[in-house]
Design a protein around this motif. Structure first.
Motif, PDB file in Angstrom:
ATOM      1  N   UNK B 211      35.851  36.935  37.399  1.00 50.43           N
ATOM      2  CA  UNK B 211      36.871  36.227  36.598  1.00 50.43           C
ATOM      3  C   UNK B 211      36.918  34.753  36.973  1.00 50.43           C
ATOM      4  N   UNK B 212      36.719  34.446  38.248  1.00 46.43           N
ATOM      5  CA  UNK B 212      36.791  33.058  38.710  1.00 46.43           C
ATOM      6  C   UNK B 212      35.486  32.311  38.392  1.00 46.43           C
ATOM      7  N   UNK B 213      34.358  32.967  38.671  1.00 42.65           N
ATOM      8  CA  UNK B 213      33.065  32.263  38.650  1.00 42.65           C
ATOM      9  C   UNK B 213      32.456  32.199  37.251  1.00 42.65           C
ATOM     10  N   UNK B 243      33.203  41.343  34.336  1.00 42.24           N
ATOM     11  CA  UNK B 243      34.422  40.519  34.290  1.00 42.24           C
ATOM     12  C   UNK B 243      34.042  39.056  34.090  1.00 42.24           C
ATOM     13  N   UNK B 244      32.855  38.671  34.556  1.00 48.39           N
ATOM     14  CA  UNK B 244      32.329  37.338  34.278  1.00 48.39           C
ATOM     15  C   UNK B 244      30.979  37.537  33.634  1.00 48.39           C
ATOM     16  N   UNK B 245      30.157  36.524  33.589  1.00 48.75           N
ATOM     17  CA  UNK B 245      28.803  36.716  33.067  1.00 48.75           C
ATOM     18  C   UNK B 245      27.824  36.516  34.202  1.00 48.75           C
ATOM     19  N   UNK B 246      28.141  37.087  35.367  1.00 50.12           N
ATOM     20  CA  UNK B 246      27.362  36.791  36.576  1.00 50.12           C
ATOM     21  C   UNK B 246      25.932  37.335  36.467  1.00 50.12           C
ATOM     22  N   UNK B 247      24.955  36.444  36.628  1.00 54.34           N
ATOM     23  CA  UNK B 247      23.553  36.863  36.655  1.00 54.34           C
ATOM     24  C   UNK B 247      23.018  36.843  38.079  1.00 54.34           C
ATOM     25  N   UNK B 248      23.665  36.063  38.961  1.00 54.29           N
ATOM     26  CA  UNK B 248      23.237  35.956  40.356  1.00 54.29           C
ATOM     27  C   UNK B 248      24.442  35.571  41.200  1.00 54.29           C
ATOM     28  N   UNK B 249      24.718  36.380  42.235  1.00 56.08           N
ATOM     29  CA  UNK B 249      25.743  35.990  43.208  1.00 56.08           C
ATOM     30  C   UNK B 249      25.118  36.034  44.594  1.00 56.08           C
ATOM     31  N   UNK B 250      25.679  35.301  45.516  1.00 52.74           N
ATOM     32  CA  UNK B 250      25.219  35.335  46.898  1.00 52.74           C
ATOM     33  C   UNK B 250      26.353  35.854  47.771  1.00 52.74           C
ATOM     34  N   UNK B 251      26.071  36.917  48.542  1.00 53.26           N
ATOM     35  CA  UNK B 251      27.085  37.437  49.466  1.00 53.26           C
ATOM     36  C   UNK B 251      26.595  37.038  50.857  1.00 53.26           C
ATOM     37  N   UNK B 252      27.346  36.134  51.476  1.00 54.76           N
ATOM     38  CA  UNK B 252      26.865  35.526  52.722  1.00 54.76           C
ATOM     39  C   UNK B 252      26.676  36.597  53.805  1.00 54.76           C
ATOM     40  N   UNK B 253      25.480  36.591  54.415  1.00 59.62           N
ATOM     41  CA  UNK B 253      25.159  37.545  55.476  1.00 59.62           C
ATOM     42  C   UNK B 253      24.702  38.899  54.953  1.00 59.62           C
ATOM     43  N   UNK B 254      24.710  39.083  53.629  1.00 57.07           N
ATOM     44  CA  UNK B 254      24.341  40.374  53.047  1.00 57.07           C
ATOM     45  C   UNK B 254      23.131  40.249  52.123  1.00 57.07           C
TER      46      UNK B 254
END
Lengths: 141, 421
Positions: B211-213, B243-254
């Motif tokens: 929703x935010x990104x 919820x967004x149109x996320x195609x790529x997210x980065x989860x730090x350390x994961x």
């Protein structure tokens, strides 16, 4: 009719002149357009209850589902597709239908992008003409 | 454009009419985006498989008829119904018939018949850094984020042309520089590490993140780095892409391109930082759950399709208790997982518990009206996001454990949670 020529960036080319439907809201075809008739069914959209068959459809940006490509192709099949599309910014989702229609079915649905400033000038225009060659459209008031 | 000899030959029609038309359409796309070259892909995930209208079927049949073949290994997404058990799912004969035509056309073009929105669960997925063309939002997000393969958001049926041409315009997320995070979502201190023992918190954080990104490339910091399974990351991908149109997210350390904050941002500083708190998780849950449901008609798991491990967890969580007589329990999993379940005896155990196991189909095509199910529950943020617009029904969201306890009770049973005050 008064005629104005505007510079555009061409995504899909073609020759056509048709009546304009203009709005200032983003638009999804999936879930919004009835692919059997070309009617706009979304009661939150300014085009609600209008029909896009054979019209030049102008909306600033596409939104929503990637199903839009399939809806436009279905509209080509059922002969209720728009004559052309004008955006400020097209994405691959909205381009999928017109690109495939042109390359695989020989059907031209020109798609062009205008600057935000020129897009606003379209409001109130009656017809728009597209050309196979060049990077201009003719707007008739 | 700078073209290879092979690409020039394709454009000249030396590799047949269909390859020529496919590369022409991709050439048009490249020209429009001012891209100066193509990049070869190692594979494609074909999402033109859930029946959505005759044009989709006719287009695939036309391609297959004219001899189109995928140039790279191409997996198939979910269909509208279980290809064999469609009648038990109350799908009508038109949907089944269209689905069989889709199946035949895509197989004729050489697709790997995976019929799943979770191809990564059955061992057919790209590797880190490989170029790929994927449609289906959760797969796009999973491949980019969890694996570190590179794909844009391709829409059906454009991905078919990418698979047939074996290349895509070199733009967007295919280009390493475009993959760095621009902004950062941070977990507030009120979201305590011990809350992560309940996996449903990942869905709620993901919903808030999307929703935010929206459709940008950002990172999230503060998530646990141990015990995060592929299945948890799958849910995170699917929900963020909904919820967004996320195609790529980065989860730090994961995730692989975000082992450190610095790496995720390519050495730059975040342009924007947003902190989320328990209140945001409560808001997210309000968006995807119906608080007014008590008695449950159905519990559905498998959005995206369940892995073998998840099916075993479902069995274990029942601990021998059965699905309530007034409730249906659907579990959707890839067909090759169904084979494994049968081989290992887990299928039989699930059936004895009252679980209906299906494959191929998309659970969002659930025929709730014909099945007479008015109240549903799932553990999927994606299912709960789209269910209302697609099925006219607002489901209940809960963890897998909540879902199973509810199925046994025949009514919604949820554990108390810090964000459910």
């Amino acid at each position: 009719m008064e005629k104005v020529t505007l510079k555009c960036k061409v995504a899909v080319s073609g020759n056509v002149r048709a009546e304009l439907m203009w709005c200032n809201e983003p638009m999804s075809f999936w879930g919004t357009v009835d692919p059997q008739s070309g009617d706009i069914r979304d009661n939150r959209h300014p085009f609600y209850q209008q029909n896009m068959k054979g019209k030049v459809l102008a909306f600033p940006t596409p939104k929503g589902s990637s199903g839009t490509g399939l809806i436009i192709l279905e509209q080509v099949r059922t002969d209720c597709a728009p004559a052309a599309i004008i955006n400020v910014r097209s994405d691959p989702v909205v381009l999928t239908g017109p690109l495939i229609a042109k390359r695989f079915y020989g059907v031209s649905i020109p798609v062009v992008n205008l600057s935000e400033e020129d897009y606003a000038k379209l409001e109130g225009a009656k017809e728009v003409e597209f050309f196979e060659e060049g990077d201009e459209i003719a707007v008739y008031y | 454009m700078r073209l290879t000899d092979y690409e020039k030959a394709m454009l000249n029609g030396e590799h047949g009419e269909i390859r020529q038309q496919a590369i022409q359409a991709l050439y048009d796309l490249a020209t429009f985006y001012d891209v100066d070259r193509f990049v070869e892909i190692v594979g494609c995930h074909d999402d033109s498989t859930v029946y959505a209208g005759e044009a989709q079927v006719a287009f695939a049949e036309m391609l297959a008829e004219k001899g189109a073949k995928f140039a790279v290994p191409t997996t198939t997404n979910a269909t509208a119904c279980d290809i064999n058990l469609w009648d038990r799912q109350k799908h009508d004969i038109e949907v089944m018939s269209a689905t069989r035509r889709i199946e035949a056309a895509h197989v004729k073009m050489g697709a790997v018949p995976s019929w799943s929105c979770a191809p990564y669960h059955i061992g057919v997925a790209p590797s880190f850094g490989q170029q790929f063309a994927s449609a289906e939002s959760n797969v796009i997000c999973y491949y980019n984020s969890i694996i570190g393969a590179r794909t844009n958001r391709y829409a059906g049926p454009l991905e078919l042309l990418c698979g047939i041409a074996g290349r895509v315009p070199y733009f967007g997320l295919h280009v390493p520089e475009n993959r760095y995070a621009q902004g950062l979502v941070k977990l507030g201190e009120d979201i305590r590490p011990e809350y992560f023992t309940d996996e449903s918190i990942f869905n709620l954080i993901s919903y808030a993140y999307g929703s935010i990104v929206k459709d940008r490339v950002w990172a999230i910091d503060g998530m646990p780095t141990l015990g995060v399974t592929n299945e948890i990351l799958k849910q995170f991908s699917a929900t963020a892409a909904s919820s967004g149109g996320i195609a790529l997210f980065h989860m730090i350390g994961v995730t692989p391109e975000a082992q450190t904050l610095e790496r995720a941002f390519g050495g730059k500083k975040p342009q924007e930082i947003v902190e989320i708190h328990l209140e945001d998780l409560a808001n997210a849950e309000r968006q995807i759950t119906n608080p007014n449901v008590d008695e449950l008609d159905a519990v559905v798991l498998g959005c995206p399709h369940a892995s073998y491990n998840e099916c075993v967890v479902v069995r274990d969580l029942f601990r021998g208790r059965r699905v309530n007589g007034n409730t249906r329990f659907w579990l959707i999993t890839p067909r090759s997982v169904v084979d494994r379940l049968k081989d290992s005896g887990v299928y039989e155990e699930l059936v004895c518990l009252g679980v209906e196991v299906y494959s191929d189909g998309c659970i969002l095509e659930y025929r709730n009206k014909k099945l007479g199910t008015n109240t549903m529950m799932s553990n999927s943020g994606k299912f709960d996001t789209y269910c209302f617009s697609m099925r006219g029904l607002q489901p209940v969201f809960g963890s897998m454990k909540d879902c199973i306890e509810s199925a046994i009770a025949g009514r919604v049973v949820k554990e108390a949670k810090p964000w459910r005050k």
